[in-house]
Design an enzyme around this catalytic site. Structure first.
Site, mmCIF file in Angstrom:
data_model
loop_
_atom_site.group_PDB
_atom_site.id
_atom_site.type_symbol
_atom_site.label_atom_id
_atom_site.label_comp_id
_atom_site.label_asym_id
_atom_site.label_seq_id
_atom_site.Cartn_x
_atom_site.Cartn_y
_atom_site.Cartn_z
ATOM 1 N N SER A 65 0.865 -1.203 -0.045
ATOM 2 C CA SER A 65 -0.135 0.123 0.090
ATOM 3 C C SER A 65 0.772 1.201 -0.141
ATOM 4 C CB SER A 65 -0.779 -0.052 1.351
ATOM 5 O OG SER A 65 -1.644 0.953 1.132
ATOM 6 N N ASP A 281 -2.798 6.399 -3.152
ATOM 7 C CA ASP A 281 -1.799 5.616 -2.512
ATOM 8 C C ASP A 281 -1.123 4.725 -3.376
ATOM 9 O OD1 ASP A 281 -3.646 3.840 -2.123
ATOM 10 O OD2 ASP A 281 -2.996 3.061 -0.372
ATOM 11 N N ASP A 283 -1.192 1.444 -3.838
ATOM 12 C CA ASP A 283 -2.035 0.369 -4.441
ATOM 13 C C ASP A 283 -3.441 0.792 -4.703
ATOM 14 O OD1 ASP A 283 -2.858 0.611 -1.646
ATOM 15 O OD2 ASP A 283 -3.495 -1.603 -1.639
ATOM 16 N N GLU A 375 -13.116 6.263 5.644
ATOM 17 C CA GLU A 375 -12.241 6.773 6.884
ATOM 18 C C GLU A 375 -11.724 8.178 6.575
ATOM 19 O OE1 GLU A 375 -10.140 2.914 8.735
ATOM 20 O OE2 GLU A 375 -9.461 3.098 6.939
ATOM 21 N N ALA A 376 -11.154 8.828 7.579
ATOM 22 C CA ALA A 376 -10.689 10.179 7.256
ATOM 23 C C ALA A 376 -9.605 10.168 6.351
ATOM 24 C CB ALA A 376 -10.430 10.734 8.611
ATOM 25 N N ASN A 377 -8.853 8.923 6.392
ATOM 26 C CA ASN A 377 -7.583 8.776 5.653
ATOM 27 C C ASN A 377 -7.779 8.453 4.182
ATOM 28 O OD1 ASN A 377 -8.219 5.916 5.525
ATOM 29 N ND2 ASN A 377 -6.851 5.297 6.900
ATOM 30 N N PRO A 501 -4.284 1.373 20.205
ATOM 31 C CA PRO A 501 -2.915 0.888 19.817
ATOM 32 C C PRO A 501 -3.337 0.735 18.214
ATOM 33 C CG PRO A 501 -4.719 -0.747 20.707
ATOM 34 C CD PRO A 501 -5.246 0.379 20.722
ATOM 35 N N SER A 502 -2.179 1.025 17.801
ATOM 36 C CA SER A 502 -2.176 0.907 16.090
ATOM 37 C C SER A 502 -2.253 -0.614 15.649
ATOM 38 C CB SER A 502 -0.821 1.447 15.514
ATOM 39 O OG SER A 502 -0.472 0.820 14.325
ATOM 40 N N THR A 504 -1.178 -1.764 12.864
ATOM 41 C CA THR A 504 -0.255 -1.856 11.682
ATOM 42 C C THR A 504 1.257 -1.581 12.172
ATOM 43 O OG1 THR A 504 -0.412 0.340 10.678
ATOM 44 C CG2 THR A 504 -1.933 -1.409 9.972
HETATM 45 C C1 16G Z 1 -4.926 -0.389 7.660
HETATM 46 C C2 16G Z 1 -6.574 -0.368 7.108
HETATM 47 C C3 16G Z 1 -7.175 1.166 7.318
HETATM 48 C C4 16G Z 1 -6.744 1.568 8.593
HETATM 49 C C5 16G Z 1 -5.311 1.526 8.983
HETATM 50 C C6 16G Z 1 -5.102 2.125 10.285
HETATM 51 C C7 16G Z 1 -7.261 -1.930 5.570
HETATM 52 C C8 16G Z 1 -7.279 -2.377 4.080
HETATM 53 N N1 16G Z 1 -6.561 -0.964 5.704
HETATM 54 O O1 16G Z 1 -4.236 0.440 6.554
HETATM 55 O O2 16G Z 1 -8.222 0.935 6.963
HETATM 56 O O3 16G Z 1 -6.957 3.156 8.490
HETATM 57 O O4 16G Z 1 -4.711 0.327 8.785
HETATM 58 O O5 16G Z 1 -3.839 1.734 10.790
HETATM 59 O O6 16G Z 1 -8.021 -2.486 6.400
HETATM 60 P P1 16G Z 1 -3.288 2.101 12.200
HETATM 61 O O7 16G Z 1 -4.119 0.728 12.954
HETATM 62 O O8 16G Z 1 -1.875 1.738 12.245
HETATM 63 O O9 16G Z 1 -3.617 3.192 12.784
HETATM 64 MG MG MG Z 2 -3.771 1.103 0.128
#
Ligand code: 16G
Ligand code: MG
EC number: 5.4.2.3
Length: 547
Positions: A65, A281, A283, A375-377, A501-502, A504
């Site tokens: 992504s 972005d 992808d 999502e705001a993003n 918590p994040s 990702t």
């Molecule tokens: C991922 C999610 C996105 C979310 C982001 C939050 C998918 C395909 N993508 O990129 O929707 O806004 O995680 O990231 O579900 P964070 O948990 O690190 O804040």
């Molecule tokens: Mg993406």
């Protein structure tokens, strides 16, 4: 399945000993060079998932992504084009972490037994990758897994995440009453392109749209769409260097614009006052609009602004088509939605707040007759329920105005990629609304004024200590921290702050908003300081801006 073949091919894709993999919000995602065994095992898993679902086609997308070029990742797509069912995320993590081939074979047979998978069923998997250089070899590892598990694979090549989601749904609905479209990339471009042309027919032509392709796969998709749209909408494409790996998502793209709250530097001299531009972005599943006002000031039109624009437009069409009694529209957001957008939308429509991550939004939106989620993003789309689709197809308009609105609603169901957020499809949707409303960026922007906001990351030793409820708006753990946050928030006019918590990254995120810019920063850094201290952070390393 042939165990000997599984064993010998698994030996060619050994798991690195020092890494624990996790199927997170967006699948597996980490350094591309460490993912070989994960891809092989995902191939086997996808085959099992397909067999579990009677041989329906499962999708696999290889992408990281908006992340840097050296990262890569992989996620699975279920038969209707939606994210992998939550219960199978744990299976993915288990298979990926089996330390040896024998442990992997054991995990596979446990999964087959526990999930009662009938191995005599066929397995079908369609896969694609973005432009990352590591993708080519990772796809070969995936193919090894598919072959070892006896699955029939279809390589969709280099394409966007939303195209892959589209293909999965199109393949699985082919020849049925709810056929989603032709199961080729050309079919996707034609479906969207035809719908767009119908929706803007008779409207004055729009000015060209500037598109920042993040030097990623969106450049290929935008190019293909541009030739189908011809003069209907001219694309002015930027950041299209897909061959220069170091440029991918580098100081450009939707994530850059959203997090830096500024235009990609390559566009600063290109943009004329009030000229609209957008960023994809890496992808092409996220979209961010922006423009520079008369004073050269950057103005961002994010996922919240897109939701506001699109939801109001669809509500109007439903009313004009004479369907207001039969079809209602709802909106789904997350806690990151700007408070001003939530107010704007709630004054007009039902609005639901859910935890972060596309799958949560998508599922909540499916409960509305027409569900708009963003999502705001910049990640989002619109979903039409099966009963809404059948109401639309049997509706008999009684006036020319109703007829026009009804046709436009039908065309929207084709223009919008209902499987997942899609930068290209969402951009065309926004362009349709701007064309119908005769809006430029400034008119759209003026629907409401965003509250100043700030996002801060806090590194903690163990983010699993931070647990939330109420769609991530309240902390239940560590005990007592939420009470302290509430007490601070009360001191700020229009103040709101939450901690989660994040999913990702190995961090805890703090969001804050308030009426006044300077106060927002103070609020965010005060809460971040509380979080840092609650984690027993080293006082000597406490970031100096934390209050
Ligand atoms: C991922 C999610 C996105 C979310 C982001 C939050 C998918 C395909 N993508 O990129 O929707 O806004 O995680 O990231 O579900 P964070 O948990 O690190 O804040
Ligand atoms: Mg993406």
């Amino acid at each position: 399945m042939n165990t000997d073949l599984l064993r010998s091919s698994s030996d060619k894709h050994p798991k690195p000993t020092d890494i624990a993999f996790q199927y997170g919000t967006a699948g597996f995602r980490t350094l591309g060079s460490t993912l070989d065994s994960v891809l092989y095992r995902v191939g086997v898993l996808a085959a099992l998932r397909s067999r579990k679902l009677d041989g329906r086609t499962i999708g696999v997308m290889v992408t990281a992504s908006h992340n840097a070029a050296q990262d890569n990742g992989v996620k699975l797509v279920d038969p209707r084009g939606e994210m992998l069912d939550g219960s199978w995320e744990a299976h993915a993590t288990t298979l990926a972490n089996a330390p040896t081939t024998e442990a992997f074979l054991e995990a596979v047979s446990t999964l087959i037994r526990n999930s009662q998978i009938d191995l005599s069923k066929p397995a079908h998997v369609v896969y694609a990758r973005d432009t990352r250089p590591s993708g080519e070899e990772l796809v070969r590892a995936l193919e090894d897994g598919l072959k070892a598990a006896g699955a029939e694979g279809r390589d969709a090549g280099v394409t966007t995440t939303p195209v892959l989601h589209y293909l999965v749904r199109a393949i699985n609905t082919k020849g049925t009453a709810d056929a989603y479209g032709e199961d080729t990339q050309e079919g996707y471009y034609k479906k969207l392109g035809d719908a767009f042309k119908e929706l803007v027919q008779g409207r004055p032509p729009l000015d060209p749209i500037i598109i920042d392709c993040a030097n990623g796969v969106g450049a290929i998709a935008a190019e293909a769409m541009s030739s189908i749209l011809a003069n209907t909408l001219v694309f002015d494409l930027h950041n299209t260097s897909i061959d220069k790996e170091e440029l991918l998502n580098n100081s450009c793209g939707a994530d850059f614009v959203k997090t830096q709250q500024k235009s990609p530097p390559q566009l600063v001299d290109v943009l004329k006052p009030n000229q609209r531009a957008c960023s994809f972005d890496g992808d092409a599943d996220r979209l961010m609009y922006f423009y520079h006002d008369e004073n050269g000031q950057f103005r961002m039109l994010d996922g919240d602004k897109i939701a506001g624009l699109v939801a109001a437009f669809i509500v109007d069409l439903v009313k004009t088509a004479g369907l207001a009694d039969e079809i209602s529209v709802g909106v789904v957001q997350t806690a990151y939605a700007n408070g001003a957008s939530t107010k704007y939308l709630s004054d007009r429509l039902p609005v639901k707040c859910v935890p972060t991550g596309v799958k949560h939004l998508h599922h909540a939106a499916e409960r509305f007759p027409i569900g708009v989620y963003f999502e705001a993003n910049g990640h989002g789309t619109v979903v039409f329920s099966p009963s809404t689709l059948s109401t639309l197809s049997s509706h008999q308009p009684s006036t020319p105005a109703q007829d026009r609105a009804h046709k436009h609603l039908l065309a929207l169901t084709s223009l919008i990629n209902q499987t997942v957020g899609d930068a290209l499809s969402d951009m065309l949707l926004v362009e349709v609304v701007l064309s119908h409303k005769s809006y430029g960026g400034a008119e759209w922007d003026s629907l409401y004024e965003d509250l100043p906001n700030r996002l801060v990351k806090v590194s903690v030793a163990d983010r699993s200590v931070y647990q939330t409820e109420d769609a991530e708006r309240k902390l239940v753990s560590p005990p007592g921290l939420q009470g302290k946050i509430d007490e601070i928030v009360r001191r700020y006019e229009g103040g709101r702050s939450f901690v989660r918590p994040s999913g990702t990254e190995d961090v805890v995120r703090v969001y804050a908003e308030a009426m006044v810019r300077s106060q927002v920063d103070e609020l965010a850094f005060t809460v971040a300081g509380l979080v840092y201290d609650s984690a027993g952070g080293d006082a000597a390393k406490r970031p100096k801006e934390f209050i």
